[in-house]
Design a protein around this motif. Structure first.
Motif, mmCIF file in Angstrom:
data_model
loop_
_atom_site.group_PDB
_atom_site.id
_atom_site.type_symbol
_atom_site.label_atom_id
_atom_site.label_comp_id
_atom_site.label_asym_id
_atom_site.label_seq_id
_atom_site.Cartn_x
_atom_site.Cartn_y
_atom_site.Cartn_z
ATOM 1 N N UNK A 189 72.925 -27.537 9.574
ATOM 2 C CA UNK A 189 72.979 -26.636 8.534
ATOM 3 C C UNK A 189 71.128 -26.640 8.202
ATOM 4 N N UNK A 190 70.577 -26.253 9.265
ATOM 5 C CA UNK A 190 68.991 -26.320 9.205
ATOM 6 C C UNK A 190 68.564 -24.835 9.907
ATOM 7 N N UNK A 191 67.469 -24.486 9.437
ATOM 8 C CA UNK A 191 66.385 -23.392 10.038
ATOM 9 C C UNK A 191 67.291 -22.091 9.909
ATOM 10 N N UNK A 192 67.781 -21.133 10.645
ATOM 11 C CA UNK A 192 68.341 -19.866 10.525
ATOM 12 C C UNK A 192 69.768 -20.213 9.903
ATOM 13 N N UNK A 240 74.647 -25.660 19.272
ATOM 14 C CA UNK A 240 74.253 -25.254 18.029
ATOM 15 C C UNK A 240 75.227 -23.944 17.678
ATOM 16 N N UNK A 241 76.243 -24.140 17.388
ATOM 17 C CA UNK A 241 77.246 -22.799 17.259
ATOM 18 C C UNK A 241 77.155 -22.456 16.062
ATOM 19 N N UNK A 242 76.722 -23.146 15.369
ATOM 20 C CA UNK A 242 76.676 -22.357 13.758
ATOM 21 C C UNK A 242 75.682 -21.244 13.684
ATOM 22 N N UNK A 243 74.922 -21.072 14.725
ATOM 23 C CA UNK A 243 73.955 -19.887 14.782
ATOM 24 C C UNK A 243 75.004 -18.720 15.095
ATOM 25 N N UNK A 277 66.424 -4.879 22.109
ATOM 26 C CA UNK A 277 66.185 -6.182 21.874
ATOM 27 C C UNK A 277 64.689 -6.572 22.549
ATOM 28 N N UNK A 278 64.513 -5.862 23.678
ATOM 29 C CA UNK A 278 63.090 -6.100 24.030
ATOM 30 C C UNK A 278 62.100 -5.549 23.509
ATOM 31 N N UNK A 279 62.374 -4.463 22.451
ATOM 32 C CA UNK A 279 61.451 -3.911 21.520
ATOM 33 C C UNK A 279 61.190 -4.836 20.350
ATOM 34 N N UNK A 280 61.828 -5.864 20.015
ATOM 35 C CA UNK A 280 61.560 -6.665 18.731
ATOM 36 C C UNK A 280 60.116 -7.335 19.075
ATOM 37 N N UNK A 281 59.423 -7.348 17.917
ATOM 38 C CA UNK A 281 58.016 -8.067 18.287
ATOM 39 C C UNK A 281 58.015 -9.235 18.934
ATOM 40 N N UNK A 282 59.196 -10.168 18.601
ATOM 41 C CA UNK A 282 59.192 -11.363 19.445
ATOM 42 C C UNK A 282 60.577 -11.356 20.479
ATOM 43 N N UNK A 283 60.362 -10.741 21.655
ATOM 44 C CA UNK A 283 61.341 -10.208 22.425
ATOM 45 C C UNK A 283 62.141 -11.555 23.003
ATOM 46 N N UNK A 284 61.792 -12.847 22.835
ATOM 47 C CA UNK A 284 62.387 -13.975 23.215
ATOM 48 C C UNK A 284 63.084 -14.437 21.951
ATOM 49 N N UNK A 285 62.729 -13.957 20.944
ATOM 50 C CA UNK A 285 63.705 -14.503 19.651
ATOM 51 C C UNK A 285 63.779 -15.880 19.432
ATOM 52 N N UNK A 286 62.485 -16.472 19.369
ATOM 53 C CA UNK A 286 62.223 -18.038 18.766
ATOM 54 C C UNK A 286 62.512 -18.902 19.683
ATOM 55 N N UNK A 287 62.810 -20.064 19.171
ATOM 56 C CA UNK A 287 63.197 -21.406 20.005
ATOM 57 C C UNK A 287 64.752 -21.074 20.122
ATOM 58 N N UNK A 288 65.037 -21.164 21.380
ATOM 59 C CA UNK A 288 66.573 -20.893 21.849
ATOM 60 C C UNK A 288 66.513 -21.566 23.397
ATOM 61 N N UNK A 289 68.017 -21.437 23.714
ATOM 62 C CA UNK A 289 68.138 -21.951 25.014
ATOM 63 C C UNK A 289 68.686 -20.410 25.645
ATOM 64 N N UNK A 294 64.244 -31.034 28.190
ATOM 65 C CA UNK A 294 63.621 -30.733 29.561
ATOM 66 C C UNK A 294 63.699 -29.480 29.948
ATOM 67 N N UNK A 295 64.105 -28.354 28.987
ATOM 68 C CA UNK A 295 63.893 -27.026 29.015
ATOM 69 C C UNK A 295 63.401 -26.897 27.468
ATOM 70 N N UNK A 296 62.184 -26.122 27.334
ATOM 71 C CA UNK A 296 61.544 -26.117 26.090
ATOM 72 C C UNK A 296 62.102 -24.870 25.286
ATOM 73 N N UNK A 297 62.072 -24.858 23.915
ATOM 74 C CA UNK A 297 62.717 -23.749 23.318
ATOM 75 C C UNK A 297 62.006 -22.379 23.364
ATOM 76 N N UNK A 298 60.631 -22.654 23.532
ATOM 77 C CA UNK A 298 59.630 -21.469 23.119
ATOM 78 C C UNK A 298 58.875 -21.454 24.276
#
Length: 474
Positions: A53-56, A180-183, A353-365, A428-432
């Motif tokens: 229960x953190x962040x988004x 992080x399935x609660x996203x 989705x590629x038109x959104x200002x942050x096309x990579x959508x923040x920290x994620x796998x 070992x894979x960075x979120x951003x």
């Protein structure tokens, strides 16, 4: 126990085993249950503060403790929510209430457990967090079950098995269920699978209630994530394979008359409560709750980055979906009814989705924004496997060999995805900030030493978000 009754029980057991062998997708769901139990503690760190229960997730969830514990949807009590200041000066939630509805049964279960077992009844103690995670697993399981029902309408049992294995275990849906399935993504995967199921029920039977359930489900998906409006292409384009067929479809809509009118109202039903909330607490019927500057750049889609960037490219981190893209071309041969719908559905998603200002959508796998759409992309993926099976189905031996090779291909992608998910969990894979150099360093590194992690972090390049929000989005 008599010999006769023992024989009857053995016959019943053998009958059950025979059913499982003939329906291997049922075995997949049994595996899912045991795999889930085994992965509780490996994938979820409940010792971390308030996780998950953190962040988004905390923002989606905020309606529940606010309404049922603090009885204050104006968020005047101390909290860390990303609230927005409304025109009348009040604080309102940044997200819509849609995810809170899906969380609610498990929130209440956690609340009752906390009340009876001397835990804090604050919405965040261990029972609430465990209950939500169990809910995530159930939603994912039901979503897969519904998708199985959909696929079996059009594809064989074995092809359905391969497709479900690929969609769940070989894609980042796996991480967004266990890690992080609660996203929102595994939940929306369930919602879109439900929409598909009821649409095809309506298409087969023309029973109006199924159409209304599809419409309501689609409206609910859009409430949670507005870009999921693309699911409404399904009634517009399914079974449309020519200009004349499209004209016929438009005429069909016109003849629906009152049904279509009520369908529009049903689509809006999930929004009514949200509009009422905004009106009561902000004074306006609609409030833009994103930060200033966060928007779509429709004249600058970052399609190549969205698909192939080492930072977060969809096909770089979920390569199994390349088979789905091939499958779209093969739909012409295997199931023409889907071709136009799936093609435009994918193109519309990638473009939006590629038109959104942050096309990579923040920290994620990987590319998390498209995860829920695997419910639809499972169809061309199944088309790919069907084409392979049909092309080499010469005799029993060749069929066996092809089935084995197809399964081996899926298992290769499963292993690759599992390894990358594990590396993401352990940094070992960075979120951003992944780069080409960091990606290949990660790919060849197992169980990194502290020195290797330092070397890896030197290869990371964080995005310039200020520059991106102003339009420099490369």
């Amino acid at each position: 126990m008599s010999l006769n009754s023992l024989l009857i029980k053995m016959k019943s057991l053998l009958s059950g085993i025979t059913v499982l062998i003939k329906k291997p997708t049922l075995l997949l769901f049994i595996f899912f249950v045991f795999f889930t139990i085994d992965r509780y503690n490996r994938w979820v760190n409940f010792k971390a503060d308030n996780f998950p229960l953190v962040h988004d997730v905390d923002q989606f969830y905020c309606y529940l403790p606010a309404a049922f514990i603090h009885h204050d949807l104006s968020f005047k009590y101390p909290n860390n929510y990303w609230t927005v200041t409304a025109p009348n000066g009040n604080k309102i939630a940044r997200t819509t209430y849609g995810m809170a509805v899906l969380y609610a049964p498990f929130f209440f279960a956690g609340h009752q457990f906390a009340k009876r077992n001397d835990y804090k009844e604050d919405g965040y103690s261990l029972p609430y967090r465990w209950a939500l995670h169990i809910g995530t697993l159930l939603y994912a399981l039901i979503g897969l079950w519904l998708l199985r029902k959909v696929l079996l309408r059009f594809f064989s049992e074995y092809v359905t098995l391969l497709t479900l294995l690929a969609v769940f275990l070989a894609s980042n849906l796996f991480y967004y269920t266990f890690g992080w399935g609660e996203m929102s993504h595994s939940y929306l995967f369930f919602v879109l699978s439900l929409a598909l199921y009821f649409y095809f029920k309506w298409d087969e039977t023309k029973v109006v209630k199924y159409f209304y359930v599809f419409i309501a489900t689609a409206g609910f998906a859009v409430l949670i994530r507005p870009t999921d409006i693309v699911i409404m292409l399904l009634p517009l384009l399914y079974k449309v394979d020519s200009v004349n067929a499209f004209k016929v479809r438009i005429q069909e809509f016109k003849t629906m008359g009152v049904t279509l009118f009520w369908g529009l109202l049903v689509f809006m039903l999930p929004w009514l409560l949200q509009l009422a909330y905004w009106k009561i607490y902000s004074g306006s019927w609609f409030v833009f709750t994103y930060n200033p500057g966060e928007r779509f750049f429709f004249n600058d889609p970052q399609i190549i980055n969205f698909l192939f960037s080492y930072r977060k490219g969809w096909l770089i981190y979920t390569p199994v979906m390349a088979l789905s893209l091939i499958g779209i071309l093969l739909l012409f041969k295997t199931n023409k009814s889907f071709t136009l719908f799936v093609l435009i559905y994918l193109l519309a998603n990638v473009y939006l989705l590629s038109c959104w200002w942050d096309w990579s959508f923040g920290g994620s796998f990987g590319c998390r924004a498209i995860v829920q759409h695997y419910a639809v992309l499972a169809i061309p993926l199944a088309s790919f496997f069907t084409f392979i099976m049909d092309s080499f189905n010469k005799n029993k031996l060749s069929t066996y060999v092809v089935k084995s090779l197809a399964l081996a291909l899926v298992l290769f992608f499963v292993k690759l995805n599992y390894d990358m998910s594990w590396k993401y969990k352990y940094a070992l894979i960075h979120p951003t900030g992944m780069t080409k150099e960091a990606f290949y360093f990660s790919l060849k590194t197992e169980n990194p030493t502290p020195e290797q992690l330092i070397e890896f972090n030197k290869l990371i390049r964080e995005p310039d978000y200020k520059s991106m929000i102003s339009g420099n989005r490369d």
